[in-house]
Design a protein around this motif. Sequence first.
Motif, PDB file in Angstrom:
ATOM      1  N   GLN A 688      80.246  36.023  30.169  1.00 26.70           N
ATOM      2  CA  GLN A 688      79.824  35.013  31.141  1.00 26.70           C
ATOM      3  C   GLN A 688      79.642  35.650  32.522  1.00 26.70           C
ATOM      4  OE1 GLN A 688      79.424  31.770  30.053  1.00 26.70           O
ATOM      5  NE2 GLN A 688      80.207  32.159  27.991  1.00 26.70           N
ATOM      6  N   ASP A 689      80.637  36.453  32.939  1.00 27.30           N
ATOM      7  CA  ASP A 689      80.582  37.078  34.264  1.00 27.30           C
ATOM      8  C   ASP A 689      79.334  37.939  34.444  1.00 27.30           C
ATOM      9  OD1 ASP A 689      82.777  36.017  35.363  1.00 27.30           O
ATOM     10  OD2 ASP A 689      83.980  37.843  35.379  1.00 27.30           O
ATOM     11  N   MET A 690      79.015  38.652  33.417  1.00 29.25           N
ATOM     12  CA  MET A 690      77.879  39.579  33.515  1.00 29.25           C
ATOM     13  C   MET A 690      76.549  38.843  33.402  1.00 29.25           C
ATOM     14  SD  MET A 690      79.433  42.585  33.603  1.00 29.25           S
ATOM     15  CE  MET A 690      78.209  43.784  33.134  1.00 29.25           C
ATOM     16  N   GLY A 691      76.640  37.579  33.022  1.00 25.20           N
ATOM     17  CA  GLY A 691      75.418  36.792  32.912  1.00 25.20           C
ATOM     18  C   GLY A 691      74.659  36.996  31.612  1.00 25.20           C
ATOM     19  N   TYR A 692      75.294  37.628  30.640  1.00 26.34           N
ATOM     20  CA  TYR A 692      74.589  37.837  29.365  1.00 26.34           C
ATOM     21  C   TYR A 692      74.380  36.517  28.626  1.00 26.34           C
ATOM     22  CZ  TYR A 692      75.544  42.782  30.183  1.00 26.34           C
ATOM     23  OH  TYR A 692      75.607  44.027  30.730  1.00 26.34           O
ATOM     24  N   ASN A 693      75.204  35.513  28.957  1.00 22.08           N
ATOM     25  CA  ASN A 693      75.005  34.188  28.358  1.00 22.08           C
ATOM     26  C   ASN A 693      73.641  33.619  28.746  1.00 22.08           C
ATOM     27  OD1 ASN A 693      75.859  34.051  31.019  1.00 22.08           O
ATOM     28  ND2 ASN A 693      76.741  32.010  30.792  1.00 22.08           N
ATOM     29  N   LYS A 694      73.114  34.074  29.879  1.00 15.92           N
ATOM     30  CA  LYS A 694      71.805  33.584  30.320  1.00 15.92           C
ATOM     31  C   LYS A 694      70.690  34.605  30.070  1.00 15.92           C
ATOM     32  CE  LYS A 694      73.277  29.886  32.887  1.00 15.92           C
ATOM     33  NZ  LYS A 694      74.602  29.813  32.258  1.00 15.92           N
ATOM     34  N   SER A 695      71.019  35.877  30.263  1.00 18.63           N
ATOM     35  CA  SER A 695      69.941  36.867  30.302  1.00 18.63           C
ATOM     36  C   SER A 695      69.514  37.377  28.933  1.00 18.63           C
ATOM     37  CB  SER A 695      70.364  38.060  31.170  1.00 18.63           C
ATOM     38  OG  SER A 695      71.452  38.734  30.571  1.00 18.63           O
ATOM     39  N   CYS A 696      70.386  37.215  27.923  1.00 12.53           N
ATOM     40  CA  CYS A 696      70.018  37.763  26.608  1.00 12.53           C
ATOM     41  C   CYS A 696      69.162  36.790  25.826  1.00 12.53           C
ATOM     42  CB  CYS A 696      71.282  38.085  25.800  1.00 12.53           C
ATOM     43  SG  CYS A 696      72.128  39.527  26.421  1.00 12.53           S
ATOM     44  N   ASP A 697      68.166  37.317  25.143  1.00 11.25           N
ATOM     45  CA  ASP A 697      67.348  36.483  24.272  1.00 11.25           C
ATOM     46  C   ASP A 697      68.184  35.961  23.116  1.00 11.25           C
ATOM     47  OD1 ASP A 697      65.157  36.959  25.837  1.00 11.25           O
ATOM     48  OD2 ASP A 697      64.544  38.736  24.678  1.00 11.25           O
ATOM     49  N   LYS A 698      67.637  34.956  22.423  1.00  9.22           N
ATOM     50  CA  LYS A 698      68.349  34.310  21.313  1.00  9.22           C
ATOM     51  C   LYS A 698      68.805  35.295  20.233  1.00  9.22           C
ATOM     52  CE  LYS A 698      69.534  30.033  21.408  1.00  9.22           C
ATOM     53  NZ  LYS A 698      70.969  29.803  21.418  1.00  9.22           N
ATOM     54  N   ASP A 699      67.992  36.318  20.013  1.00  7.04           N
ATOM     55  CA  ASP A 699      68.354  37.255  18.950  1.00  7.04           C
ATOM     56  C   ASP A 699      69.479  38.195  19.391  1.00  7.04           C
ATOM     57  OD1 ASP A 699      66.753  38.521  20.816  1.00  7.04           O
ATOM     58  OD2 ASP A 699      65.989  39.968  19.360  1.00  7.04           O
ATOM     59  N   ARG A 700      69.850  38.117  20.682  1.00 14.06           N
ATOM     60  CA  ARG A 700      70.913  38.998  21.135  1.00 14.06           C
ATOM     61  C   ARG A 700      72.015  38.271  21.881  1.00 14.06           C
ATOM     62  NH1 ARG A 700      68.400  42.567  24.705  1.00 14.06           N
ATOM     63  NH2 ARG A 700      70.536  43.058  25.256  1.00 14.06           N
ATOM     64  N   GLU A 703      74.957  30.954  24.703  1.00 10.99           N
ATOM     65  CA  GLU A 703      75.766  30.404  25.791  1.00 10.99           C
ATOM     66  C   GLU A 703      77.182  30.981  25.786  1.00 10.99           C
ATOM     67  OE1 GLU A 703      75.934  28.353  28.546  1.00 10.99           O
ATOM     68  OE2 GLU A 703      73.806  28.942  28.423  1.00 10.99           O
ATOM     69  N   SER A 704      77.785  30.966  24.591  1.00  8.98           N
ATOM     70  CA  SER A 704      79.116  31.545  24.430  1.00  8.98           C
ATOM     71  C   SER A 704      78.991  32.745  23.506  1.00  8.98           C
ATOM     72  CB  SER A 704      80.060  30.517  23.800  1.00  8.98           C
ATOM     73  OG  SER A 704      81.214  31.181  23.302  1.00  8.98           O
ATOM     74  N   ILE A 705      79.812  33.740  23.758  1.00  7.98           N
ATOM     75  CA  ILE A 705      79.758  34.921  22.892  1.00  7.98           C
ATOM     76  C   ILE A 705      80.230  34.580  21.482  1.00  7.98           C
ATOM     77  CG2 ILE A 705      82.070  35.826  23.377  1.00  7.98           C
ATOM     78  CD1 ILE A 705      80.736  38.642  23.602  1.00  7.98           C
ATOM     79  N   VAL A 706      80.997  33.488  21.354  1.00  4.76           N
ATOM     80  CA  VAL A 706      81.480  33.068  20.035  1.00  4.76           C
ATOM     81  C   VAL A 706      80.313  32.857  19.070  1.00  4.76           C
ATOM     82  CG1 VAL A 706      82.623  31.171  18.801  1.00  4.76           C
ATOM     83  CG2 VAL A 706      83.597  32.019  20.938  1.00  4.76           C
ATOM     84  N   THR A 707      79.210  32.325  19.608  1.00  6.86           N
ATOM     85  CA  THR A 707      78.078  32.018  18.740  1.00  6.86           C
ATOM     86  C   THR A 707      76.916  33.001  18.908  1.00  6.86           C
ATOM     87  OG1 THR A 707      77.530  30.381  20.425  1.00  6.86           O
ATOM     88  CG2 THR A 707      78.498  29.563  18.384  1.00  6.86           C
ATOM     89  N   ALA A 708      77.136  34.033  19.729  1.00 10.32           N
ATOM     90  CA  ALA A 708      76.098  35.058  19.863  1.00 10.32           C
ATOM     91  C   ALA A 708      75.991  35.829  18.552  1.00 10.32           C
ATOM     92  CB  ALA A 708      76.467  36.007  20.998  1.00 10.32           C
TER      93      ALA A 708
END
Length: 881
Positions: A688-700, A703-708
């Motif tokens: 969340q802090d790094m913003g990967y919840n927003k910046s990563c495409d669906k395949d990567r 919202e939560s890393i739990v479901t990434a």
Amino acid sequence: MAEIPKAYEPQEVEKHWNQYWLNNSCFRANPDSAKPAYSIVIPPPNVTGILHLGHVLNNTLQDVLARIAGMKGFETLWLPGTDHAGIATQVVVEKTLRAEGLTKHDLGREKFIERVWEWKEKHGGIIIEQLKKLGCSCDWARERFTMDAEYSRSVTETFIDLYNKGLIYRGKRMVNWCPVSMTALSDEEVSMKTLADTMYYFKVEIAENPGTFLTIATTRPETIPGDSGIAVNPKDKRYAEFIGKHAIRPLPHKLPPEEKLIPIVPAEHVEFEFGTGVLKVTPAHDKTDFEIGKQHGLDFIEVINANATMNRRAGKDLENLDRDQARVCAWDLLEKLGAAVKKEPYEHNVGFSERADVPVEPRLSEQWFLKYPSQDKARQAVVNGDIRFYPDRWAKVFNHWMENIQDWCISRQLWWGHRIPIWYRDDEIRCQAESPGDGWTQDPDVLDTWFSSWLWPFATMDEQTQRKFYPTSVLVTAPEILFFWVARMIMAGFEYTGEKPFSHVYLTGIVRDKLGRKMSKSLGNSPDPLDLIDKYGADALRFGVMRSAPLGQDVLFDEQHVELGRNFCNKLWNVCRFRQLQGETVKSQINPDLLTSDDKWILARLDAAIAELNTALNEYRFTESTHILYRFFWSEYCDWYVEAAKSALYNDDQDRKHNTLAVIDFILSTTLRLFHPFLPFITEELWQDMGYNKSCDKDRGDESIVTAPWPEWISAEFKTRFGIDRTNHDFAAQKYELVTQARNLRRETNIPSNKKIRFVFKPRAHWPQEESASFKLLLNAEPLEINPEFNPPKGTPTTLSPLGELYMPLEGVIDVEAEKARLTKEIEKIKTEISKVEQRLANPAFMEKAPAHVREENLKRKTDWQSKLDHAQSVMNHLCE
RNA sequence: GCGCGCUUAGCUCAGUGGUAGAGCAUUACCUUCACACGGUAGGGGUCGCAGGUUCAAGUCCUGCAGCGCGCACCA
């Protein structure tokens, strides 16, 4: 994006994300989902239990599996709950009653059970809360308890069904009786302990041959009043003539003579060599004696009460004494009577009640027994691999137990538990859930707790849930309960669902202290996991335990492992912090044209780590998994790539800088996902802090890393496009190797690592301009000269690699002698290596039979070492001129 | 007694036939602008013993020893 603190502080972070996951129902399993199912049922901890390190190990493993499955796109159910732990819970509640000066009998059965429920409501949830703190991703809405109404119904129905099938029967048998818990136990609840004990020898007179005595050896003289026979081996010439005659039993001694006569009978199993070859037979208090007694129609004289005190039939002197006191007293009596011969120290094995830790008293009593159902199916499933054990040697242990399986004593003389659905009226017996009506009384006993937990994988699920999630995918548990629970679940599964309850069984090691001793309260060597979580964080505890828990081995717990976990989290934290200090996450694609060998190298290393990790996890090699991640992240990414990347980050070339950041974001966002099952909290926080919840495409991402999504192999297409191949990989690897050698030169010439000094590199082939920046930084060189024509001054320290020669020209006076010594040492080392390789190559059999790639490898090794030798030698010669 | 494991660096352990590895501990250097919960470079192993198979054995086979576990059990 706020700047994150310098050291990772897990406490608030863990609380926060736990709440977030629960609020967002991240772990709810949907039986209507179209996704493929993955399911685990928790081995239900004892409701009286509090979290110990065994639970930490066991549940972390399950959590890792569940979280990976979720990320891989499975509809995942991890079903939590507790079991009612008949004896343990009853003991705990009785203790609270004692504090009030009451016993359970003062309350009566109904009131007592009410008290147990009160206790359960108040304290029974502790361990569940503790599991949440550990980060367990259970579907908490489905928490089950073996005494739930619905679950209890399944237990009762199972009993009735097995009764109707004729598999449950009542019998008066010799059972394992625990005189402290005051209940029968199954064979599995008895464990053998070696005792330093005493062997007593006493003599008995033969009634028909006055003046003739037989000497008998026994460890239990207090049971003499219960003897109703003497057994000798019919083939034993010393005693055969006495068979059919009678002995005069010495205790109790105040009986009329005719009541003291006991017959001498033959028994094949009496050994000549053991003791005196004469066996006293106590059919009511010994398992083998019981058989002899039945065979020869001997009396069954009970002399010991349920609480292990002696009764009236033991005689006035022994009556009311505890069995241990009675033993001493009986020997005194024998001595007074002149029947004592001698006593000597004797070591032997005695069965102990696991629960109460006292010797089990073999006792004749009426109990309910079960002939196990679906034995063949259970055995077959394991033999043909439908159910697999990890490590697989447990399959053998399972088979062995199944082959020697004994009927299961399922009744317990307790109040807390599932009451046996048997009703009596006069001579009538009925088996049904409810009372048949007036005048019927229910059997007072309850069922063994394991008789309920063996239904756990399916009795915890309603029909709809079963359709989706049964059979479960894997069971993770301790080998100690392989027979108690695992084997029985397999049989119950086949009997009641027609299917196996799980496909894989992962058996953990036992957690011991660092000296290899079992964790125990009395030794005080069992750290409280919650203290460890407070001190280091749940992630650190999980990682530390996982990292030291190899498949099939016991775990020697050392707080240092947790410390290592904490250090690791801190490293992860800081390398992300470093990334943040470089500026906003930019949603930019990696440009293949701007990649350096460093970039390509780390992408290749990531690819290798993912591949190795997935292979290890498929075989449940968790410890290896953590090692792979540790190595990639710390030794490859942090130690080499981040350091090399600084050359681009601290440079003015914005394109190159942004490209490097894109690579870093690619690596970090992938790495966080790989770590998430092991370190759920810190990875979510950073995600969340790094913003990967927003910046990563669906395949990567998500919202939560739990479901990434779980990272799969880097595709071949990607690798081609980005030039991730052997050549690029080896180029960077050789560059790092050269850097290490140069750092070694510094140390050997006593130049501090933080001092910038001049290096000259003489490349062997074309040296791409863009490679110099990171090379210079890694060397901490100022300046770094690339000079193919370099002609070094005499005695310049140097090192050789396939990429070329690196020189460290020293200003001022060179210590020629020191340099000579250094070279001599180096040459020595190289020569050893060369002779090893030459020896091999000189062997004609090797050249003839070894496969080509091995031959080539050795030839190349020889050339490499040879050129190193040449280089070192020429420097040496130059020095000596 | 039967069965199953284990024995590799000071410690805990990886290593399924091809250059002996990791973490911790240890030595030296470094408080360099992500991290001292850190960085850099070292030292340290006849892989329990004895045979055998193989061009090649820590790895496969046999035997032995020591340790651990499970099952059974003799009073």
